[in-house]
Design a protein around this motif. Structure first.
Motif, short mmCIF file in Angstrom:
data_model
loop_
_atom_site.label_atom_id
_atom_site.label_comp_id
_atom_site.label_asym_id
_atom_site.label_seq_id
_atom_site.Cartn_x
_atom_site.Cartn_y
_atom_site.Cartn_z
N ILE A 1 0.84 -1.20 0.00
CA ILE A 1 0.00 0.00 0.00
C ILE A 1 0.87 1.25 0.00
O ILE A 1 0.60 2.23 -0.73
CB ILE A 1 -0.95 0.00 1.22
CG1 ILE A 1 -2.01 -1.07 1.06
CG2 ILE A 1 -1.60 1.37 1.39
CD1 ILE A 1 -2.96 -0.85 -0.09
N VAL B 1 2.42 1.79 -3.51
CA VAL B 1 1.43 2.24 -4.49
C VAL B 1 0.99 3.67 -4.22
O VAL B 1 0.96 4.52 -5.12
CB VAL B 1 0.21 1.28 -4.49
CG1 VAL B 1 -0.90 1.85 -5.37
CG2 VAL B 1 0.62 -0.10 -4.97
N GLU B 2 0.66 3.97 -2.97
CA GLU B 2 0.15 5.29 -2.63
C GLU B 2 1.19 6.39 -2.76
O GLU B 2 0.84 7.57 -2.87
CB GLU B 2 -0.39 5.28 -1.20
CG GLU B 2 -1.63 4.44 -0.99
CD GLU B 2 -2.84 5.03 -1.72
OE1 GLU B 2 -2.88 6.25 -1.94
OE2 GLU B 2 -3.75 4.25 -2.07
N SER B 3 2.47 6.03 -2.77
CA SER B 3 3.51 7.05 -2.91
C SER B 3 3.52 7.66 -4.31
O SER B 3 4.18 8.70 -4.52
CB SER B 3 4.89 6.44 -2.60
OG SER B 3 5.26 5.49 -3.58
N PHE C 1 0.73 8.70 -5.76
CA PHE C 1 -0.48 9.51 -5.86
C PHE C 1 -0.34 10.76 -5.00
O PHE C 1 0.40 10.77 -4.01
CB PHE C 1 -1.70 8.71 -5.40
CG PHE C 1 -2.12 7.62 -6.35
CD1 PHE C 1 -3.14 7.84 -7.27
CD2 PHE C 1 -1.50 6.38 -6.33
CE1 PHE C 1 -3.54 6.83 -8.14
CE2 PHE C 1 -1.89 5.38 -7.20
CZ PHE C 1 -2.91 5.60 -8.11
N THR C 2 -1.06 11.80 -5.37
CA THR C 2 -1.14 13.01 -4.57
C THR C 2 -2.59 13.26 -4.18
O THR C 2 -3.50 12.75 -4.84
CB THR C 2 -0.60 14.23 -5.34
OG1 THR C 2 -1.34 14.38 -6.56
CG2 THR C 2 0.87 14.07 -5.64
N ARG D 1 -7.76 11.52 -5.17
CA ARG D 1 -6.36 11.16 -5.40
C ARG D 1 -6.04 11.26 -6.88
O ARG D 1 -6.83 10.89 -7.73
CB ARG D 1 -6.08 9.76 -4.89
CG ARG D 1 -6.20 9.62 -3.38
CD ARG D 1 -5.79 8.24 -2.92
NE ARG D 1 -6.50 7.22 -3.65
CZ ARG D 1 -5.95 6.13 -4.20
NH1 ARG D 1 -4.66 5.94 -4.07
NH2 ARG D 1 -6.66 5.25 -4.84
N ASN E 1 6.10 12.93 -6.09
CA ASN E 1 6.33 12.96 -4.64
C ASN E 1 7.79 12.75 -4.30
O ASN E 1 8.35 13.41 -3.41
CB ASN E 1 5.48 11.89 -3.95
CG ASN E 1 4.00 12.25 -3.92
OD1 ASN E 1 3.64 13.40 -3.73
ND2 ASN E 1 3.15 11.26 -4.13
N THR F 1 1.61 13.21 7.43
CA THR F 1 0.26 12.62 7.51
C THR F 1 -0.67 13.45 8.37
O THR F 1 -1.75 13.85 7.94
CB THR F 1 0.34 11.19 8.06
OG1 THR F 1 1.21 10.41 7.24
CG2 THR F 1 -1.04 10.55 8.07
N TYR G 1 -0.68 12.73 2.19
CA TYR G 1 -0.40 11.30 2.25
C TYR G 1 0.66 10.87 1.24
O TYR G 1 1.46 9.97 1.52
CB TYR G 1 -1.68 10.51 2.04
CG TYR G 1 -2.63 10.56 3.21
CD1 TYR G 1 -2.22 10.13 4.47
CD2 TYR G 1 -3.93 11.03 3.08
CE1 TYR G 1 -3.07 10.18 5.55
CE2 TYR G 1 -4.79 11.08 4.17
CZ TYR G 1 -4.35 10.66 5.40
OH TYR G 1 -5.19 10.71 6.48
N GLY G 2 0.66 11.47 0.08
CA GLY G 2 1.66 11.11 -0.93
C GLY G 2 3.07 11.35 -0.43
O GLY G 2 3.97 10.51 -0.59
N TYR H 1 3.89 8.74 2.35
CA TYR H 1 4.20 7.42 1.82
C TYR H 1 5.57 7.40 1.14
O TYR H 1 6.29 6.39 1.22
CB TYR H 1 3.12 6.97 0.84
CG TYR H 1 1.87 6.45 1.52
CD1 TYR H 1 1.93 5.38 2.41
CD2 TYR H 1 0.62 7.01 1.26
CE1 TYR H 1 0.79 4.89 3.03
CE2 TYR H 1 -0.53 6.52 1.88
CZ TYR H 1 -0.43 5.47 2.75
OH TYR H 1 -1.57 4.99 3.38
#
Length: 284
Positions: free
Chosen positions: A28, A31-33, A35-36, A43, A50, A249, A255-256, A259
Motif C-alpha cells: 500500500i 502504491v500510494e507514494s 499519488f497526490t 487522489r 512525490n 500525515t 499522504y503522498g 508514503y
C-alpha cells in the motif's frame, strides 16, 4: 494425509497473517507514494512527483542525516552494553535476581512516561541533572534545547529504555549454552576473556544477530521522543525520517509525501539489515 494437511494449515495461517499485517501495508505504501491528494480530495496519479519533491527538499536531507547520525551512535551503544550486561548478569551471585529486576525496570515504563521523566530530569532550568552539575561547580547544560546536545540527550533516553530489553534476549541465548562448555574450557586452561570471546559469544551468534537486526529496525522507526520532547528541533537537529513522515500525515495531511518518506525508510532498512545479515552470516 490428515497430518500433512494439518501441518500445511499451521504453516499457512502465520504466512497469511504476515502477508496481511506486514506485506500488505508495504505494498500500500509503495502504491500510494505515486499519488497526490489531501484529506477530502480526489487522489491523482502523479508518478514520481512525490519523490522528486522530496529529494529536492532540504528538509528530507536534513531528516536523513539526523536518522543516520541517531542510528550510527545508538545501535552500537545499545548492542554492546546489552552484551556486556547479559554476560555480567548471567553469572550466579547473591542479589543477581534483584539486579536483573532493577535493570529491566525502564522497559516496563511506557515511552510517553519515559519521555516526560527525562524531559524533567534534563530541563535546563529546573532539571535534577543540572542541579547536580551546579552543586559540583559545573555549568548547566541545555540538553534538549541545544542543537548540539538534543540528539545526544535522546540517545541517552532511548538507551536507558532499550538496553535492558535487548539484554534479556541475549541472556536467553546465554542460558542455552551448556554448562559443560565452560567446564571443558576451564579444563583446557582457558581464561574468562578467551572463553567469552572465543567460545560463548560465537555460540550465541543467532541471538546477537536477532538483537542487531531488531534493534536497528526499531531505532530507524523511532520518533516518539522527538515528537514528545523536541518536536524535531532545535533547528531540525532531531527531525528524523519517521517523524517527518508522521508530520506529513497528521500535520500536513499530505499522504503522498508521507508514503514517499515511508518507502525511502523501508529501502534504508532493507539495505542496512541486508548488510548486517551478510556480515554476520554463519558459515553453516
Amino acid at each position: 494425509m490428515k497430518l500433512k494437511k494439518m501441518n500445511l494449515l499451521f504453516i499457512l495461517v502465520p504466512l497469511l497473517l504476515i502477508a496481511l499485517f506486514k506485506l500488505y501495508p508495504v505494498l500500500i505504501a509503495i502504491v500510494e507514494s505515486f499519488f497526490t491528494g489531501r484529506i477530502g480530495e480526489d487522489r491523482i496519479f502523479s508518478g514520481f512527483s512525490n519523490y522528486a519533491n522530496m529529494f529536492s527538499d532540504p528538509v528530507f536531507w536534513k531528516s536523513l542525516n539526523s536518522t543516520l547520525i541517531f542510528n550510527i551512535f545508538i545501535n552500537p551503544i545499545q548492542i554492546i552494553a546489552a552484551i556486556i550486561l547479559a554476560l555480567m548478569l548471567n553469572t550466579k551471585f547473591k542479589g543477581v535476581r534483584l539486579i536483573r529486576t532493577i535493570m529491566y525496570f525502564p522497559v516496563t515504563i511506557s515511552v510517553t512516561t519515559s519521555a516526560v521523566i527525562w524531559d524533567l530530569l534534563l530541563d535546563p532550568n529546573r532539571g535534577l541533572v543540572n542541579a547536580i552539575l551546579k552543586a559540583m561547580g559545573l555549568p548547566a547544560q541545555p540538553f534538549f534545547t541545544s542543537d548540539s546536545q538534543a540528539m545526544l540527550s535522546i540517545i541517552i533516553l532511548a538507551s536507558w529504555k532499550g538496553i535492558a530489553y535487548w539484554m534479556m534476549f541475549l541472556m536467553a541465548g546465554l542460558q542455552g549454552v551448556p554448562a559443560n562448555v565452560y567446564e571443558a574450557a576451564l579444563v583446557d586452561g582457558s581464561n574468562t576473556f578467551i572463553t567469552t570471546f572465543k567460545i560463548v559469544i560465537p555460540m550465541i551468534k543467532r541471538s546477537i544477530l536477532f538483537v542487531v537486526v531488531s534493534d536497528t529496525i526499531s531505532n530507524l522507526l523511532m520518533f516518539s521522543p522527538m515528537y514528545l520532547i523536541t518536536k524535531g528541533g532545535p533547528n531540525k537537529s532531531t527531525n528524523v525520517l519517521m517523524y517527518e513522515a508522521y508530520k506529513s500525515t497528521f500535520a500536513y495531511a499530505d499522504y503522498g509525501r508521507a508514503y514517499a518518506y515511508v518507502v525511502v525508510l523501508l529501502i534504508l532498512i532493507f539495505i542496512i539489515v541486508g548488510v548486517q545479515l551478510k556480515a554476520m552470516r554463519s558459515e553453516d
